[in-house]
Design a protein around this motif. Sequence first.
Motif, PDB file in Angstrom:
ATOM      1  N   GLU A 111       0.830  -1.206   0.000  1.00 24.04           N
ATOM      2  CA  GLU A 111       0.000   0.000   0.000  1.00 24.04           C
ATOM      3  C   GLU A 111       0.864   1.255   0.000  1.00 24.04           C
ATOM      4  OE1 GLU A 111      -2.580  -0.318   3.331  1.00 24.04           O
ATOM      5  OE2 GLU A 111      -3.594  -2.111   2.575  1.00 24.04           O
ATOM      6  N   GLU A 112       1.911   1.265   0.818  1.00 28.36           N
ATOM      7  CA  GLU A 112       2.802   2.432   0.901  1.00 28.36           C
ATOM      8  C   GLU A 112       3.533   2.655  -0.415  1.00 28.36           C
ATOM      9  OE1 GLU A 112       3.161   4.806   3.132  1.00 28.36           O
ATOM     10  OE2 GLU A 112       1.477   3.903   4.199  1.00 28.36           O
ATOM     11  N   GLN A 113       3.979   1.559  -1.037  1.00 28.44           N
ATOM     12  CA  GLN A 113       4.659   1.686  -2.330  1.00 28.44           C
ATOM     13  C   GLN A 113       3.726   2.293  -3.373  1.00 28.44           C
ATOM     14  OE1 GLN A 113       6.474  -2.019  -3.641  1.00 28.44           O
ATOM     15  NE2 GLN A 113       7.120  -2.494  -1.565  1.00 28.44           N
ATOM     16  N   SER A 114       2.504   1.785  -3.408  1.00 35.99           N
ATOM     17  CA  SER A 114       1.536   2.284  -4.380  1.00 35.99           C
ATOM     18  C   SER A 114       1.194   3.743  -4.110  1.00 35.99           C
ATOM     19  CB  SER A 114       0.262   1.428  -4.328  1.00 35.99           C
ATOM     20  OG  SER A 114      -0.603   1.743  -5.378  1.00 35.99           O
ATOM     21  N   LEU A 115       1.022   4.098  -2.830  1.00 36.40           N
ATOM     22  CA  LEU A 115       0.700   5.477  -2.464  1.00 36.40           C
ATOM     23  C   LEU A 115       1.831   6.424  -2.843  1.00 36.40           C
ATOM     24  CD1 LEU A 115      -1.123   7.553  -1.137  1.00 36.40           C
ATOM     25  CD2 LEU A 115      -0.130   6.913   1.076  1.00 36.40           C
ATOM     26  N   GLU A 116       3.066   6.002  -2.629  1.00 32.21           N
ATOM     27  CA  GLU A 116       4.212   6.860  -2.958  1.00 32.21           C
ATOM     28  C   GLU A 116       4.301   7.074  -4.471  1.00 32.21           C
ATOM     29  OE1 GLU A 116       7.277   9.389  -2.763  1.00 32.21           O
ATOM     30  OE2 GLU A 116       6.046   8.660  -1.084  1.00 32.21           O
TER      31      GLU A 116
ATOM     32  N   THR B 191      -6.827  14.189 -13.127  1.00 36.46           N
ATOM     33  CA  THR B 191      -6.506  14.409 -14.536  1.00 36.46           C
ATOM     34  C   THR B 191      -7.488  15.422 -15.121  1.00 36.46           C
ATOM     35  OG1 THR B 191      -5.658  12.156 -14.797  1.00 36.46           O
ATOM     36  CG2 THR B 191      -6.295  13.327 -16.802  1.00 36.46           C
ATOM     37  N   PRO B 192      -6.997  16.485 -15.802  1.00 38.00           N
ATOM     38  CA  PRO B 192      -7.883  17.513 -16.375  1.00 38.00           C
ATOM     39  C   PRO B 192      -8.941  16.929 -17.303  1.00 38.00           C
ATOM     40  CG  PRO B 192      -5.612  18.260 -16.413  1.00 38.00           C
ATOM     41  CD  PRO B 192      -5.574  16.822 -15.994  1.00 38.00           C
ATOM     42  N   PHE B 193     -10.107  17.574 -17.336  1.00 36.60           N
ATOM     43  CA  PHE B 193     -11.254  17.076 -18.102  1.00 36.60           C
ATOM     44  C   PHE B 193     -10.983  17.058 -19.599  1.00 36.60           C
ATOM     45  CE2 PHE B 193     -11.808  21.559 -18.606  1.00 36.60           C
ATOM     46  CZ  PHE B 193     -12.503  21.736 -19.794  1.00 36.60           C
ATOM     47  N   ASN B 194     -10.027  17.847 -20.077  1.00 38.39           N
ATOM     48  CA  ASN B 194      -9.749  17.896 -21.516  1.00 38.39           C
ATOM     49  C   ASN B 194      -8.614  16.950 -21.920  1.00 38.39           C
ATOM     50  OD1 ASN B 194      -7.771  19.319 -20.223  1.00 38.39           O
ATOM     51  ND2 ASN B 194      -7.833  21.099 -21.570  1.00 38.39           N
ATOM     52  N   GLU B 195      -8.237  16.049 -21.013  1.00 40.49           N
ATOM     53  CA  GLU B 195      -7.185  15.084 -21.329  1.00 40.49           C
ATOM     54  C   GLU B 195      -7.738  13.661 -21.247  1.00 40.49           C
ATOM     55  OE1 GLU B 195      -3.590  15.462 -19.106  1.00 40.49           O
ATOM     56  OE2 GLU B 195      -3.413  17.630 -19.457  1.00 40.49           O
ATOM     57  N   HIS B 196      -7.329  12.827 -22.196  1.00 42.35           N
ATOM     58  CA  HIS B 196      -7.713  11.419 -22.159  1.00 42.35           C
ATOM     59  C   HIS B 196      -6.758  10.652 -21.250  1.00 42.35           C
ATOM     60  CE1 HIS B 196     -10.032  12.477 -25.786  1.00 42.35           C
ATOM     61  NE2 HIS B 196     -10.759  11.418 -25.497  1.00 42.35           N
ATOM     62  N   ILE B 197      -7.284   9.612 -20.646  1.00 45.38           N
ATOM     63  CA  ILE B 197      -6.493   8.779 -19.748  1.00 45.38           C
ATOM     64  C   ILE B 197      -6.238   7.440 -20.420  1.00 45.38           C
ATOM     65  CG2 ILE B 197      -6.427   7.651 -17.493  1.00 45.38           C
ATOM     66  CD1 ILE B 197      -8.457   9.743 -16.543  1.00 45.38           C
ATOM     67  N   ASN B 198      -4.979   7.116 -20.584  1.00 48.14           N
ATOM     68  CA  ASN B 198      -4.609   5.801 -21.082  1.00 48.14           C
ATOM     69  C   ASN B 198      -4.893   4.777 -19.985  1.00 48.14           C
ATOM     70  OD1 ASN B 198      -2.454   3.506 -21.261  1.00 48.14           O
ATOM     71  ND2 ASN B 198      -2.533   4.388 -23.321  1.00 48.14           N
ATOM     72  N   VAL B 199      -5.532   3.665 -20.350  1.00 48.56           N
ATOM     73  CA  VAL B 199      -5.937   2.671 -19.351  1.00 48.56           C
ATOM     74  C   VAL B 199      -4.738   2.153 -18.567  1.00 48.56           C
ATOM     75  CG1 VAL B 199      -7.026   0.419 -18.993  1.00 48.56           C
ATOM     76  CG2 VAL B 199      -7.970   2.012 -20.669  1.00 48.56           C
ATOM     77  N   TRP B 200      -3.628   1.919 -19.242  1.00 44.06           N
ATOM     78  CA  TRP B 200      -2.445   1.416 -18.543  1.00 44.06           C
ATOM     79  C   TRP B 200      -1.938   2.430 -17.517  1.00 44.06           C
ATOM     80  CZ3 TRP B 200       0.017  -2.149 -16.430  1.00 44.06           C
ATOM     81  CH2 TRP B 200       1.358  -2.032 -16.068  1.00 44.06           C
ATOM     82  N   ASP B 201      -2.029   3.711 -17.819  1.00 45.09           N
ATOM     83  CA  ASP B 201      -1.598   4.735 -16.869  1.00 45.09           C
ATOM     84  C   ASP B 201      -2.414   4.682 -15.579  1.00 45.09           C
ATOM     85  OD1 ASP B 201       0.363   5.692 -18.517  1.00 45.09           O
ATOM     86  OD2 ASP B 201      -0.849   7.321 -19.352  1.00 45.09           O
ATOM     87  N   VAL B 202      -3.684   4.273 -15.699  1.00 46.41           N
ATOM     88  CA  VAL B 202      -4.540   4.160 -14.520  1.00 46.41           C
ATOM     89  C   VAL B 202      -4.186   2.913 -13.714  1.00 46.41           C
ATOM     90  CG1 VAL B 202      -6.925   3.888 -13.724  1.00 46.41           C
ATOM     91  CG2 VAL B 202      -6.424   5.384 -15.642  1.00 46.41           C
ATOM     92  N   LEU B 203      -3.868   1.830 -14.394  1.00 45.45           N
ATOM     93  CA  LEU B 203      -3.687   0.544 -13.720  1.00 45.45           C
ATOM     94  C   LEU B 203      -2.301   0.332 -13.124  1.00 45.45           C
ATOM     95  CD1 LEU B 203      -5.448  -1.846 -16.279  1.00 45.45           C
ATOM     96  CD2 LEU B 203      -6.446  -0.641 -14.339  1.00 45.45           C
ATOM     97  N   ARG B 204      -1.304   1.031 -13.630  1.00 44.03           N
ATOM     98  CA  ARG B 204       0.068   0.657 -13.296  1.00 44.03           C
ATOM     99  C   ARG B 204       0.427   0.853 -11.830  1.00 44.03           C
ATOM    100  NH1 ARG B 204       3.566   5.373 -16.394  1.00 44.03           N
ATOM    101  NH2 ARG B 204       2.670   7.178 -15.311  1.00 44.03           N
ATOM    102  N   ASN B 205      -0.234   1.769 -11.125  1.00 42.39           N
ATOM    103  CA  ASN B 205       0.084   1.994  -9.721  1.00 42.39           C
ATOM    104  C   ASN B 205      -0.895   1.325  -8.761  1.00 42.39           C
ATOM    105  OD1 ASN B 205       2.325   3.509 -10.376  1.00 42.39           O
ATOM    106  ND2 ASN B 205       1.240   5.460 -10.278  1.00 42.39           N
ATOM    107  N   THR B 206      -1.803   0.511  -9.307  1.00 40.12           N
ATOM    108  CA  THR B 206      -2.695  -0.231  -8.426  1.00 40.12           C
ATOM    109  C   THR B 206      -1.942  -1.423  -7.840  1.00 40.12           C
ATOM    110  OG1 THR B 206      -3.519  -1.643 -10.218  1.00 40.12           O
ATOM    111  CG2 THR B 206      -4.711   0.409  -9.790  1.00 40.12           C
ATOM    112  N   LEU B 207      -2.513  -2.018  -6.806  1.00 33.57           N
ATOM    113  CA  LEU B 207      -1.874  -3.158  -6.154  1.00 33.57           C
ATOM    114  C   LEU B 207      -2.121  -4.455  -6.915  1.00 33.57           C
ATOM    115  CD1 LEU B 207      -2.922  -2.038  -2.604  1.00 33.57           C
ATOM    116  CD2 LEU B 207      -0.565  -2.270  -3.348  1.00 33.57           C
ATOM    117  N   THR B 208      -3.165  -4.513  -7.716  1.00 26.11           N
ATOM    118  CA  THR B 208      -3.532  -5.751  -8.402  1.00 26.11           C
ATOM    119  C   THR B 208      -3.078  -5.786  -9.853  1.00 26.11           C
ATOM    120  OG1 THR B 208      -5.484  -5.909  -6.992  1.00 26.11           O
ATOM    121  CG2 THR B 208      -5.455  -7.269  -8.947  1.00 26.11           C
TER     122      THR B 208
END
Length: 298
Positions: free
Chosen positions: A71-76, A249-266
């Motif tokens: 959890e600490e690693q992901s939070l950092e 993330t600003p409303f005028n920017e798209h989010i790459n799915v991998w960018d969202v997932l890479r810092n999750t624990l799973t």
Amino acid sequence: MTINIMDIVGRVSYHCDIMFRVIDIKEQDGKKQAVLYGEDIRLIADAPYEDLILMSQSDRRKLAQEYRSLEEQSLELFRQEVFLLKEKREFTVTDGYSKPGNYFQLPGRVLHLDGDPFYLKKCLSLYEKIGIPVTGLHFNEKDMPKIIGDLIEYHRPDILVITGHDAYSKAKGDKSDIQAYRHSKHFVQTVREARKKIPNLDQLVIFAGACQSHFESLIHAGANFASSPSRVNIHALDPVYIVSKISFTPFNEHINVWDVLRNTLTGQRGLGGIESKGVLRIGMPFNLQEESTDGEMV
């Protein structure tokens, strides 16, 4: 050895690899069955009473320490990412630092529905650390479809989290059969009801699911992000990391799915989604208060 409701136990047949909280003990045909909630993963399980053993304090500390370290690693990592997003916004707003940085930001507001009050408390603590505006409510998964419409109208969130506990049971059917899952159908119904209120995928970003949930059905129902593509367990805090990335993330920017997932624990075995937009908005000036003629702030 007596095991009671709310005791922390492990399953002997699984080598006590996961800590569980005993939620209920039932007796059927002369045999006791326990209903278990994972302490750190969003899994619900049934287990024979005789397969359970009380976890010792040392074993509990060891397993808890492993999760806390992750959890600490992901939070950092997330804090570093938020810092980089802030630097990028400052550069843009100040026209390359050539103008004063007199602006404020409004992160996306989160409405978090959780089937587990203990997990909800953990999530709310993490939202607070990160700085996400959130309303957290505990509801039984079966009740979520009935109340979600009114909650959306009242709270008007930018991001909706629908989570709790779930599990796939091989005895109930194939993995493609949503009836073989404990709460996936309730999560799907809740997403559908939410989309009746706000159909636009960018106007309301939805995360839905828990451990082993029916990922495909949740995405087809209208979720932007969901669990669990490989039907694996997910960590209790994974939904927070996903929606926090969206919130900052600003409303005028798209989010790459991998960018969202890479810092999750799973990671991508337990979580997935579709390309979406952020929801953060920038405004100015930062100091809206001005001094009146009598010296008071207005």
